[in-house]
Scaffold this motif. Sequence first.
Motif, PDB file in Angstrom:
ATOM      1  N   ASP A 247       0.834  -1.210   0.000  1.00 28.33           N
ATOM      2  CA  ASP A 247       0.000   0.000   0.000  1.00 28.33           C
ATOM      3  C   ASP A 247       0.868   1.259   0.000  1.00 28.33           C
ATOM      4  N   ASN A 248       1.959   1.262   0.773  1.00 27.68           N
ATOM      5  CA  ASN A 248       2.851   2.422   0.773  1.00 27.68           C
ATOM      6  C   ASN A 248       3.454   2.662  -0.607  1.00 27.68           C
ATOM      7  N   LEU A 249       3.869   1.585  -1.272  1.00 25.86           N
ATOM      8  CA  LEU A 249       4.447   1.740  -2.611  1.00 25.86           C
ATOM      9  C   LEU A 249       3.393   2.209  -3.605  1.00 25.86           C
ATOM     10  N   ARG A 250       2.158   1.753  -3.427  1.00 27.80           N
ATOM     11  CA  ARG A 250       1.075   2.219  -4.303  1.00 27.80           C
ATOM     12  C   ARG A 250       0.868   3.731  -4.116  1.00 27.80           C
ATOM     13  N   ARG A 251       0.931   4.201  -2.882  1.00 28.12           N
ATOM     14  CA  ARG A 251       0.746   5.635  -2.619  1.00 28.12           C
ATOM     15  C   ARG A 251       1.939   6.448  -3.112  1.00 28.12           C
ATOM     16  N   ILE A 252       3.145   5.875  -3.010  1.00 30.32           N
ATOM     17  CA  ILE A 252       4.322   6.552  -3.569  1.00 30.32           C
ATOM     18  C   ILE A 252       4.150   6.735  -5.070  1.00 30.32           C
ATOM     19  N   THR A 253       3.668   5.683  -5.735  1.00 30.91           N
ATOM     20  CA  THR A 253       3.461   5.763  -7.182  1.00 30.91           C
ATOM     21  C   THR A 253       2.478   6.873  -7.523  1.00 30.91           C
ATOM     22  N   GLY A 254       1.384   6.964  -6.762  1.00 28.31           N
ATOM     23  CA  GLY A 254       0.421   8.027  -6.996  1.00 28.31           C
ATOM     24  C   GLY A 254       1.008   9.407  -6.785  1.00 28.31           C
ATOM     25  N   LEU A 255       1.804   9.556  -5.727  1.00 27.79           N
ATOM     26  CA  LEU A 255       2.437  10.848  -5.450  1.00 27.79           C
ATOM     27  C   LEU A 255       3.392  11.241  -6.577  1.00 27.79           C
ATOM     28  N   LEU A 256       4.195  10.269  -7.028  1.00 28.52           N
ATOM     29  CA  LEU A 256       5.151  10.558  -8.106  1.00 28.52           C
ATOM     30  C   LEU A 256       4.427  10.983  -9.383  1.00 28.52           C
ATOM     31  N   ASN A 257       3.327  10.320  -9.680  1.00 32.53           N
ATOM     32  CA  ASN A 257       2.541  10.730 -10.851  1.00 32.53           C
ATOM     33  C   ASN A 257       1.977  12.130 -10.673  1.00 32.53           C
ATOM     34  N   ASP A 258       1.520  12.448  -9.451  1.00 33.93           N
ATOM     35  CA  ASP A 258       0.929  13.763  -9.181  1.00 33.93           C
ATOM     36  C   ASP A 258       1.928  14.893  -9.408  1.00 33.93           C
ATOM     37  N   ILE A 259       3.206  14.652  -9.108  1.00 37.32           N
ATOM     38  CA  ILE A 259       4.195  15.727  -9.235  1.00 37.32           C
ATOM     39  C   ILE A 259       4.967  15.630 -10.547  1.00 37.32           C
ATOM     40  N   GLY A 260       4.483  14.791 -11.454  1.00 39.14           N
ATOM     41  CA  GLY A 260       5.056  14.767 -12.803  1.00 39.14           C
ATOM     42  C   GLY A 260       6.283  13.906 -12.982  1.00 39.14           C
ATOM     43  N   SER A 261       6.540  12.961 -12.074  1.00 38.45           N
ATOM     44  CA  SER A 261       7.704  12.069 -12.199  1.00 38.45           C
ATOM     45  C   SER A 261       7.222  10.702 -12.678  1.00 38.45           C
ATOM     46  N   GLN A 262       6.728  10.667 -13.924  1.00 42.67           N
ATOM     47  CA  GLN A 262       6.096   9.453 -14.421  1.00 42.67           C
ATOM     48  C   GLN A 262       7.079   8.288 -14.549  1.00 42.67           C
ATOM     49  N   ARG A 263       8.325   8.583 -14.961  1.00 42.47           N
ATOM     50  CA  ARG A 263       9.264   7.481 -15.130  1.00 42.47           C
ATOM     51  C   ARG A 263       9.608   6.847 -13.787  1.00 42.47           C
ATOM     52  N   ALA A 264       9.799   7.675 -12.764  1.00 45.25           N
ATOM     53  CA  ALA A 264      10.042   7.141 -11.427  1.00 45.25           C
ATOM     54  C   ALA A 264       8.817   6.365 -10.942  1.00 45.25           C
TER      55      ALA A 264
END
Length: 337
Positions: free
Chosen positions: A296-313
């Motif tokens: 769940d933490n990794l899923r939320r990290i992925t969402g945060l990264l997408n929100d701030i425009g770091s799609q590759r990360a």
Amino acid sequence: MLVRQNDWDDLRNEFSAVLFRLSYRTNQEYRSGYRGPDDEYEGDDEQRIIRSMRGWWEIDGSDVQALADPAALGVQYAVAFHQGRTRAVVQIDGWHWVAGLEGDAHHLLSVDDFLHGSQAGGCESGPLEDERWRNQERVRWAFDASPAPDRVHQAWVNEGGTEVSGMRRDTIVSVWPYSLADDQRDLVDRALRIFGEVLQARLVREFGPRDLDWLRQSLRDGAGSAEARRELGEHPERSLDPELWLKLVSKDENWHRVRDCFPSFRQPSFFRQLLRMRHRWAHFAYREQVREREIDNLRRITGLLNDIGSQRAASNVGFIRRVLETHVQRREADEAA
């Protein structure tokens, strides 16, 4: 500078693949194996490599299922590499299994001939969906293939092939960018390091030009001991240590400064949660197994990264999450059995 198995922003990570390490074959009767450009064969070099790569490989059937399942790893491409360099890439169009091959038969058996009816006697076979493979003691796998799109070919093979990390040469079959054979602790660590690098870049970009003194002092305060502060040197903002950056954004006294960098979060509680996860896995991983809280933490990290425009990360952390989910599913299946 961090030492990585492969850089998380490598262009190839966009096109996850199963890797097949080809040995050099000198036996002219064998279909499988890499042969150099000086060997006398008819047809295109890369096509010969592709025919060799497509089968037959002894892989755990559950791993093949995870490779093919979009909800698990969803790997779409296969890459052949020889002596640390990629030689060919194709799109996977369907996995097939065969049981009952004896001796060197798998070296001699063409995937296309087998699928079109010229089958060795005494064999059982079928597509991945035909789960009779679960009842076999020894199964080999091959796959249908079609040409990879130009962007995939350019990322993976280009001119002369791209390098494959030495760590990938220890096994015949691996997965890129992160493998089912990878240690769970290492995968959690890699995900947090990717996230730490994005935090570093975003905060330096935001505060470096206008409030660099505050940023440096906050990082030094988070370093803890005097020795740790000395190790940061004159430019602590260059550190890529995820712990340091998570400490900075987790503090209540810093949150009013940094919260605009993370529009999806009103409180720093999630970053504190990640910091606890980092401590737990850094110091007590010997008694840890990945469970739903990490997923769940990794899923939320992925969402945060997408929100701030770091799609590759985000894509790479997302793939790590899928690998770890597959670990969890395999463990739960073993426990149920």
